[in-house]
Design a protein around this motif. Structure first.
Motif, PDB file in Angstrom:
ATOM      1  N   GLU A 141       8.412 -16.322  -0.991  1.00 13.40           N
ATOM      2  CA  GLU A 141       8.051 -14.942  -1.305  1.00 13.40           C
ATOM      3  C   GLU A 141       8.081 -14.076  -0.053  1.00 13.40           C
ATOM      4  O   GLU A 141       8.604 -12.949  -0.066  1.00 13.40           O
ATOM      5  CB  GLU A 141       6.660 -14.894  -1.940  1.00 13.40           C
ATOM      6  N   GLU A 142       7.486 -14.588   1.051  1.00 13.51           N
ATOM      7  CA  GLU A 142       7.447 -13.812   2.295  1.00 13.51           C
ATOM      8  C   GLU A 142       8.851 -13.597   2.852  1.00 13.51           C
ATOM      9  O   GLU A 142       9.173 -12.517   3.350  1.00 13.51           O
ATOM     10  CB  GLU A 142       6.572 -14.518   3.329  1.00 13.51           C
ATOM     11  N   ARG A 143       9.700 -14.642   2.791  1.00  4.36           N
ATOM     12  CA  ARG A 143      11.062 -14.499   3.316  1.00  4.36           C
ATOM     13  C   ARG A 143      11.847 -13.460   2.516  1.00  4.36           C
ATOM     14  O   ARG A 143      12.512 -12.585   3.092  1.00  4.36           O
ATOM     15  CB  ARG A 143      11.785 -15.844   3.274  1.00  4.36           C
ATOM     16  N   ASP A 144      11.753 -13.544   1.180  1.00  5.06           N
ATOM     17  CA  ASP A 144      12.486 -12.591   0.338  1.00  5.06           C
ATOM     18  C   ASP A 144      11.983 -11.163   0.550  1.00  5.06           C
ATOM     19  O   ASP A 144      12.771 -10.205   0.556  1.00  5.06           O
ATOM     20  CB  ASP A 144      12.360 -12.985  -1.135  1.00  5.06           C
ATOM     21  N   LYS A 145      10.684 -11.029   0.724  1.00  2.00           N
ATOM     22  CA  LYS A 145      10.105  -9.700   0.959  1.00  2.00           C
ATOM     23  C   LYS A 145      10.612  -9.105   2.262  1.00  2.00           C
ATOM     24  O   LYS A 145      10.974  -7.913   2.326  1.00  2.00           O
ATOM     25  CB  LYS A 145       8.576  -9.796   0.969  1.00  2.00           C
ATOM     26  N   CYS A 146      10.657  -9.922   3.319  1.00  2.00           N
ATOM     27  CA  CYS A 146      11.153  -9.444   4.618  1.00  2.00           C
ATOM     28  C   CYS A 146      12.621  -9.053   4.545  1.00  2.00           C
ATOM     29  O   CYS A 146      13.047  -8.059   5.144  1.00  2.00           O
ATOM     30  CB  CYS A 146      10.959 -10.522   5.690  1.00  2.00           C
ATOM     31  N   ILE A 147      13.406  -9.818   3.787  1.00  2.00           N
ATOM     32  CA  ILE A 147      14.828  -9.513   3.640  1.00  2.00           C
ATOM     33  C   ILE A 147      15.010  -8.188   2.904  1.00  2.00           C
ATOM     34  O   ILE A 147      15.832  -7.344   3.290  1.00  2.00           O
ATOM     35  CB  ILE A 147      15.552 -10.666   2.916  1.00  2.00           C
ATOM     36  N   ARG A 148      14.224  -7.982   1.832  1.00  4.18           N
ATOM     37  CA  ARG A 148      14.313  -6.727   1.085  1.00  4.18           C
ATOM     38  C   ARG A 148      13.949  -5.535   1.958  1.00  4.18           C
ATOM     39  O   ARG A 148      14.554  -4.462   1.856  1.00  4.18           O
ATOM     40  CB  ARG A 148      13.380  -6.765  -0.143  1.00  4.18           C
ATOM     41  N   GLU A 149      12.942  -5.719   2.808  1.00  4.62           N
ATOM     42  CA  GLU A 149      12.449  -4.619   3.643  1.00  4.62           C
ATOM     43  C   GLU A 149      13.163  -4.553   4.993  1.00  4.62           C
ATOM     44  O   GLU A 149      12.817  -3.723   5.838  1.00  4.62           O
ATOM     45  CB  GLU A 149      10.943  -4.780   3.849  1.00  4.62           C
ATOM     46  N   ASN A 150      14.141  -5.428   5.200  1.00  2.00           N
ATOM     47  CA  ASN A 150      14.955  -5.437   6.418  1.00  2.00           C
ATOM     48  C   ASN A 150      14.090  -5.504   7.686  1.00  2.00           C
ATOM     49  O   ASN A 150      14.215  -4.705   8.603  1.00  2.00           O
ATOM     50  CB  ASN A 150      15.859  -4.199   6.466  1.00  2.00           C
ATOM     51  N   ARG A 151      13.189  -6.476   7.705  1.00  2.00           N
ATOM     52  CA  ARG A 151      12.324  -6.672   8.875  1.00  2.00           C
ATOM     53  C   ARG A 151      12.115  -8.155   9.121  1.00  2.00           C
ATOM     54  O   ARG A 151      12.373  -8.992   8.252  1.00  2.00           O
ATOM     55  CB  ARG A 151      10.967  -6.006   8.657  1.00  2.00           C
ATOM     56  N   LEU A 152      11.657  -8.482  10.332  1.00  2.00           N
ATOM     57  CA  LEU A 152      11.365  -9.864  10.689  1.00  2.00           C
ATOM     58  C   LEU A 152       9.886 -10.142  10.464  1.00  2.00           C
ATOM     59  O   LEU A 152       9.027  -9.300  10.744  1.00  2.00           O
ATOM     60  CB  LEU A 152      11.744 -10.136  12.147  1.00  2.00           C
ATOM     61  N   PHE A 153       9.590 -11.319   9.987  1.00  2.00           N
ATOM     62  CA  PHE A 153       8.231 -11.715   9.646  1.00  2.00           C
ATOM     63  C   PHE A 153       7.353 -11.841  10.889  1.00  2.00           C
ATOM     64  O   PHE A 153       7.775 -12.347  11.930  1.00  2.00           O
ATOM     65  CB  PHE A 153       8.269 -13.058   8.923  1.00  2.00           C
ATOM     66  N   GLU A 154       6.121 -11.350  10.784  1.00  2.00           N
ATOM     67  CA  GLU A 154       5.093 -11.558  11.804  1.00  2.00           C
ATOM     68  C   GLU A 154       3.881 -12.157  11.119  1.00  2.00           C
ATOM     69  O   GLU A 154       3.330 -11.572  10.198  1.00  2.00           O
ATOM     70  CB  GLU A 154       4.736 -10.252  12.513  1.00  2.00           C
TER      71      GLU A 154
END
Length: 322
Positions: free
Chosen positions: A41-54
């Motif tokens: 879920e977190e990976r897909d969300k970051c991809i949709r929002e075009n950002r890297l996870f923190e």
């Protein structure tokens, strides 16, 4: 370093099933403010929002490094792409030589990780192969450990501590390979900080990696007459510094008396931290041996998730009874 508030391509195709894995739940005073992190879920969300996870549970700051004694070096947190060009999770294949100690005093953990690399089935149970620095990369990775009777999924970002551009933590001989550094970060997160990994026993990590049972075998000296010279292969967790006595890499007097084929198959004459020693000297130098016992149930579960089966004789395996 900055301070912060609360913390709480293998050559074969691997069939990977997520199986029954629980997102890791941090404990402690700050835990109530965190939601469970689902890797996908977190990976897909970051991809949709075009950002890297923190990672909000284990932010890149002082308290992720230490809880008591602050290192006397300046630590800068960097993502692998900022350290090298073309970072990869695994280069060629995983091996025990991918494990080199950094500034953290966790050689006990490194010894267990080196053993983990010897078995593909166990390795990919802990290091899921459904992640990389290319396909669906979002600065997020996950690793799975056996924790209090269940497998837990620990999610981390790929911000790693560096000193003068070099990794402060565990690393591989290949500069662009990062699975070992990220695995250590996930393990540090589970226990609270990198400093919490200073000092420990290899059997603790082996249990966390396998769900197996460990035991210590203490040696009693016995009389031994005749027979062949028995050798044991030993690896220094540091990956360098080797024993130099009988049957060491440089003991030509003994190695020249064995067959050329056996010498070629056994002896690796380089400073890699791995060496041979006679059993009698080993028994004088070491006082205990750690063994991790794997149950048939664990092996069946690993087969269901990875598609790879152990070739062990099940008649000699431990069985679990509750």
């Amino acid at each position: 370093m900055t301070d912060c508030e609360g913390l709480g391509p293998a050559q074969w195709i691997l069939v990977y099933d997520r199986g029954e894995v629980t997102p890791w739940n941090p404990t402690g005073p700050a835990a109530a403010s965190f939601d469970l992190l689902d890797f996908y879920e977190e990976r897909d969300k970051c991809i949709r929002e075009n950002r890297l996870f923190e990672d909000p549970q284990f932010p890149a700051c002082d308290r992720a490094i230490y809880y008591y004694e602050k290192p006397n070096v300046d630590i800068v947190w960097k993502r692998p792409g900022d350290i090298v060009k073309n970072p990869q999770l695994i280069v060629d294949n995983h091996s025990r030589f991918d494990v080199r100690q950094g500034k953290v005093g966790d050689c006990w953990f490194l010894a267990a990780v080196a053993n983990l690399t010897l078995y593909d089935q166990l390795f990919f149970r802990v290091v899921p192969p459904d992640q990389s620095f290319t396909e669906k990369y979002a600065g997020i990775f996950h690793f799975q450990f056996w924790r209090y009777g269940i497998w837990v999924d620990v999610v981390v970002d790929d911000l790693l501590p560096t000193v003068d551009g070099e990794l402060y933590s565990m690393h591989s001989a290949e500069k662009n390979e990062f699975w070992s550094a990220l695995l250590e970060k996930a393990y540090a997160k589970m226990y609270g900080s990198y400093e919490h990994l200073v000092g420990g026993t290899t059997e603790e990590a082996l249990e966390d990696f396998t769900g197996g049972l460990t035991e210590n075998i203490y040696y009693r000296m016995v009389n031994y007459e005749g027979g062949e010279e028995m050798l044991v292969r030993i690896r220094n967790p540091w990956g360098h510094f080797e024993y130099t006595g009988e049957w060491s890499d440089g003991d030509n007097e003994r190695w020249n008396k064995v067959s050329a084929d056996q010498k070629r198959s056994m002896l690796i004459e380089k400073e890699d931290g791995e060496f041979w020693m006679s059993l009698k000297i080993f028994m004088r130098a070491f006082e205990s041996l750690s063994v991790c016992n794997l149950t048939a149930e664990v092996m069946d579960e690993i087969y269901e998730m990875t598609g790879k089966r152990f070739s062990m004789d099940r008649r000699h395996m431990w069985r679990e009874v509750r």
